[in-house]
Design a protein around this motif. Sequence first.
Motif, PDB file in Angstrom:
ATOM      1  N   LYS A  20       0.846  -1.191   0.000  1.00  0.00           N
ATOM      2  CA  LYS A  20       0.000   0.000   0.000  1.00  0.00           C
ATOM      3  C   LYS A  20       0.884   1.243   0.000  1.00  0.00           C
ATOM      4  O   LYS A  20       2.010   1.218   0.480  1.00  0.00           O
ATOM      5  N   ASP A  21       0.321   2.322  -0.508  1.00  0.00           N
ATOM      6  CA  ASP A  21       1.008   3.622  -0.519  1.00  0.00           C
ATOM      7  C   ASP A  21       2.344   3.570  -1.253  1.00  0.00           C
ATOM      8  O   ASP A  21       3.305   4.234  -0.871  1.00  0.00           O
ATOM      9  N   GLU A  25       1.264   4.045  -6.854  1.00  0.00           N
ATOM     10  CA  GLU A  25      -0.090   4.293  -6.368  1.00  0.00           C
ATOM     11  C   GLU A  25      -0.281   5.762  -5.996  1.00  0.00           C
ATOM     12  O   GLU A  25      -1.328   6.353  -6.297  1.00  0.00           O
ATOM     13  N   MET A  26       0.712   6.364  -5.374  1.00  0.00           N
ATOM     14  CA  MET A  26       0.604   7.771  -4.989  1.00  0.00           C
ATOM     15  C   MET A  26       0.522   8.682  -6.219  1.00  0.00           C
ATOM     16  O   MET A  26      -0.223   9.667  -6.213  1.00  0.00           O
ATOM     17  N   ARG A  29      -3.040   8.350  -7.459  1.00  0.00           N
ATOM     18  CA  ARG A  29      -3.940   9.070  -6.549  1.00  0.00           C
ATOM     19  C   ARG A  29      -3.923  10.565  -6.821  1.00  0.00           C
ATOM     20  O   ARG A  29      -4.979  11.203  -6.910  1.00  0.00           O
ATOM     21  N   ASP A  51      -6.899  -0.609  -4.876  1.00  0.00           N
ATOM     22  CA  ASP A  51      -6.137   0.567  -4.474  1.00  0.00           C
ATOM     23  C   ASP A  51      -7.017   1.817  -4.407  1.00  0.00           C
ATOM     24  O   ASP A  51      -6.928   2.579  -3.455  1.00  0.00           O
TER      25      ASP A  51
END
Length: 141
Positions: A20-21, A25-26, A29, A51
């Motif tokens: 995660k994170d 992914e960031m 986002r 996600d």
Amino acid sequence: MADTLTPEQRSERMGRIRGKDTKPEMIVRRLVHGMGYRYRLHRRDLPGCPDLVFPRYRKVLFVHGCFWHCHPDPMCKLARLPKSRLDFWQPKLEGNRRRDGENEAAILALNWRFMIVWECELKDTQSLAKKIKSFLEEENK
């Protein structure tokens, strides 16, 4: 080429990789938020703990690392298999791929739609933004 790290050093480095994170992914986002969409993160009640979750649209985004999820694109340089310890890596990566397929089928069975964003797609954020926008704005079929 042999590994330049000791098994303990390699284990310690691989242990720092999180699910995660992650950096890819960031990036996704920030891109999606900048496009004006709001989402939920890692809903555990959905298969595969996606996600990004868009409950309003009943759609989810999975951000996959090309190596860890065996990106099938032959042009992707990030998805190559390691040259050493194939007896370890092949079953591990195939298991990830099989689990991804099961999660995708389960998402569809719940009448949700999914999209996979591959790590190598992050190079061209304009193209990725168009792809995500068309996915989120298309009608559920």
